[in-house]
Design a protein around this motif. Structure first.
Motif, mmCIF file in Angstrom:
data_model
loop_
_atom_site.group_PDB
_atom_site.id
_atom_site.type_symbol
_atom_site.label_atom_id
_atom_site.label_comp_id
_atom_site.label_asym_id
_atom_site.label_seq_id
_atom_site.Cartn_x
_atom_site.Cartn_y
_atom_site.Cartn_z
ATOM 1 N N ILE A 109 0.853 -1.197 0.000
ATOM 2 C CA ILE A 109 0.000 0.000 0.000
ATOM 3 C C ILE A 109 0.883 1.239 0.000
ATOM 4 C CG2 ILE A 109 -1.795 1.279 1.240
ATOM 5 C CD1 ILE A 109 -2.648 -1.341 2.533
ATOM 6 N N GLU A 110 0.541 2.185 -0.842
ATOM 7 C CA GLU A 110 1.247 3.466 -0.851
ATOM 8 C C GLU A 110 0.238 4.593 -1.005
ATOM 9 O OE1 GLU A 110 4.016 3.592 -4.076
ATOM 10 O OE2 GLU A 110 2.717 2.467 -5.426
ATOM 11 N N ASN A 111 0.549 5.728 -0.369
ATOM 12 C CA ASN A 111 -0.377 6.858 -0.417
ATOM 13 C C ASN A 111 0.265 8.128 -0.961
ATOM 14 O OD1 ASN A 111 1.192 7.908 1.683
ATOM 15 N ND2 ASN A 111 -0.206 7.230 3.276
ATOM 16 N N GLY A 112 1.428 7.984 -1.587
ATOM 17 C CA GLY A 112 2.126 9.144 -2.117
ATOM 18 C C GLY A 112 3.173 9.680 -1.169
ATOM 19 N N HIS A 113 3.096 9.269 0.092
ATOM 20 C CA HIS A 113 4.059 9.727 1.098
ATOM 21 C C HIS A 113 4.682 8.552 1.850
ATOM 22 C CE1 HIS A 113 2.621 13.843 0.531
ATOM 23 N NE2 HIS A 113 1.398 13.364 0.607
ATOM 24 N N THR A 114 3.877 7.545 2.138
ATOM 25 C CA THR A 114 4.308 6.429 2.969
ATOM 26 C C THR A 114 4.020 5.117 2.258
ATOM 27 O OG1 THR A 114 3.687 7.752 4.904
ATOM 28 C CG2 THR A 114 4.151 5.434 5.289
ATOM 29 N N ARG A 115 4.916 4.134 2.470
ATOM 30 C CA ARG A 115 4.786 2.816 1.845
ATOM 31 C C ARG A 115 4.638 1.754 2.936
ATOM 32 N NH1 ARG A 115 8.070 6.071 -0.770
ATOM 33 N NH2 ARG A 115 9.777 5.631 0.690
ATOM 34 N N TYR A 116 3.563 0.966 2.841
ATOM 35 C CA TYR A 116 3.276 -0.091 3.807
ATOM 36 C C TYR A 116 3.325 -1.453 3.126
ATOM 37 C CZ TYR A 116 0.788 3.989 5.787
ATOM 38 O OH TYR A 116 0.441 5.239 6.229
ATOM 39 N N LEU A 117 3.728 -2.471 3.883
ATOM 40 C CA LEU A 117 3.661 -3.844 3.407
ATOM 41 C C LEU A 117 2.981 -4.690 4.480
ATOM 42 C CD1 LEU A 117 4.491 -5.807 1.114
ATOM 43 C CD2 LEU A 117 6.533 -6.336 2.471
ATOM 44 N N ILE A 118 1.932 -5.419 4.103
ATOM 45 C CA ILE A 118 1.207 -6.279 5.026
ATOM 46 C C ILE A 118 1.573 -7.727 4.721
ATOM 47 C CG2 ILE A 118 -1.069 -7.039 5.800
ATOM 48 C CD1 ILE A 118 -2.130 -4.275 5.021
ATOM 49 N N VAL A 119 2.119 -8.425 5.723
ATOM 50 C CA VAL A 119 2.567 -9.809 5.572
ATOM 51 C C VAL A 119 1.669 -10.697 6.423
ATOM 52 C CG1 VAL A 119 4.494 -11.416 5.799
ATOM 53 C CG2 VAL A 119 4.934 -9.015 5.236
ATOM 54 N N GLU A 120 0.888 -11.552 5.763
ATOM 55 C CA GLU A 120 -0.021 -12.447 6.480
ATOM 56 C C GLU A 120 0.469 -13.884 6.521
ATOM 57 O OE1 GLU A 120 -4.410 -11.094 6.716
ATOM 58 O OE2 GLU A 120 -3.979 -11.921 4.754
ATOM 59 N N CYS A 121 1.024 -14.360 5.432
ATOM 60 C CA CYS A 121 1.561 -15.721 5.406
ATOM 61 C C CYS A 121 2.676 -15.769 4.368
ATOM 62 C CB CYS A 121 0.480 -16.751 5.098
ATOM 63 S SG CYS A 121 -0.215 -16.658 3.439
ATOM 64 N N LEU A 122 3.580 -16.720 4.551
ATOM 65 C CA LEU A 122 4.696 -16.895 3.636
ATOM 66 C C LEU A 122 4.797 -18.361 3.249
ATOM 67 C CD1 LEU A 122 7.325 -14.630 5.441
ATOM 68 C CD2 LEU A 122 6.163 -14.132 3.289
ATOM 69 N N SER A 123 5.260 -18.606 2.032
ATOM 70 C CA SER A 123 5.298 -19.970 1.509
ATOM 71 C C SER A 123 6.595 -20.693 1.842
ATOM 72 C CB SER A 123 5.118 -19.939 -0.008
ATOM 73 O OG SER A 123 6.199 -19.256 -0.623
ATOM 74 N N GLY A 124 7.591 -19.969 2.342
ATOM 75 C CA GLY A 124 8.886 -20.579 2.611
ATOM 76 C C GLY A 124 9.944 -20.211 1.592
ATOM 77 N N TYR A 125 9.535 -19.509 0.534
ATOM 78 C CA TYR A 125 10.470 -19.097 -0.512
ATOM 79 C C TYR A 125 10.259 -17.610 -0.815
ATOM 80 C CZ TYR A 125 10.788 -24.144 -1.212
ATOM 81 O OH TYR A 125 10.947 -25.487 -1.018
#
Length: 212
Positions: A109-125
């Motif tokens: 997610i980005e709003n022109g000023h700030t960048r967010y990353l939401i991590v819910e699950c990972l596959s291992g790679y």
């Protein structure tokens, strides 16, 4: 989880009073953290966004679907959301599959000023990173400001090596838990900004994000 007007997520809790600074009445971002015990904010904008599968699941909940507008996020395709005079862009990034066949994805997610990353699950790679869209690769180059992690990924006794590798690669300014639980030291130590005298939570990011 619900987003506020600048794209910050929060899993709304029943019976908890939220200040105007913490109000998350923007889009509902369909996710595993959002699907459990869904509490709808009083001033919700009635817009739900998510993957095709998550949107299909949400439509089966009549309490939500009767007055809701749905927008499907296509993989690696930035989607523009406008709410309360603010514009954000959400990108669903496929991150492989777990052993049980469950598809993993991240939200950028980005709003022109700030960048967010939401991590819910990972596959291992982490081989999905070279395949990620240009907007995300640009965000990585510029620097991710905040990573939100679903605490379900984190064991109390063991380090999650996949999560560690991803966050160590990105080195965000802040790290928060989607469920407002305390995060382990091994994860918090990967932040660029480290204040030994401050306890971070999801609610505190409302103030911190404007200082970035």
């Amino acid at each position: 989880m619900f987003l506020n007007d600048i794209g910050q997520p929060l899993k709304v809790e029943s019976g908890k009073a939220y200040s105007s600074y913490e109000e998350h009445s923007g889009a509902l971002l369909c996710s595993s953290a959002a699907s459990e015990d869904l509490i709808i904010p009083q001033n919700w904008c009635n817009l739900a966004v998510g993957s095709q599968l998550d949107i299909s699941r949400l439509k089966s909940q009549k309490s939500v679907s009767e007055s809701c507008t749905f927008k499907t996020l296509l993989p690696n395709n930035p989607t523009r959301i406008v709410y309360d005079g603010n514009e954000i862009t959400i990108t669903l990034i496929p991150a492989g599959k777990k052993e049980n066949g469950l598809e993993c994805h991240l939200f950028y997610i980005e709003n022109g000023h700030t960048r967010y990353l939401i991590v819910e699950c990972l596959s291992g790679y982490l081989d999905f990173l070279p395949k990620a869209p240009d907007c995300f690769r640009t965000g990585l180059f510029q620097g991710i400001d905040v990573i939100y992690v679903d605490e379900e990924l984190i064991s109390q006794n063991h380090m999650n090596e996949d999560l560690y590798s991803l966050v160590d690669l990105i080195r965000p300014k802040f790290i928060y838990g989607l469920r407002q639980q305390e995060l382990p030291k091994w994860l918090l130590d990967l932040r660029q900004i480290y204040d030994r005298n401050k306890t971070y939570s999801v609610s505190s990011v409302q103030n911190d994000a404007f200082k970035i």
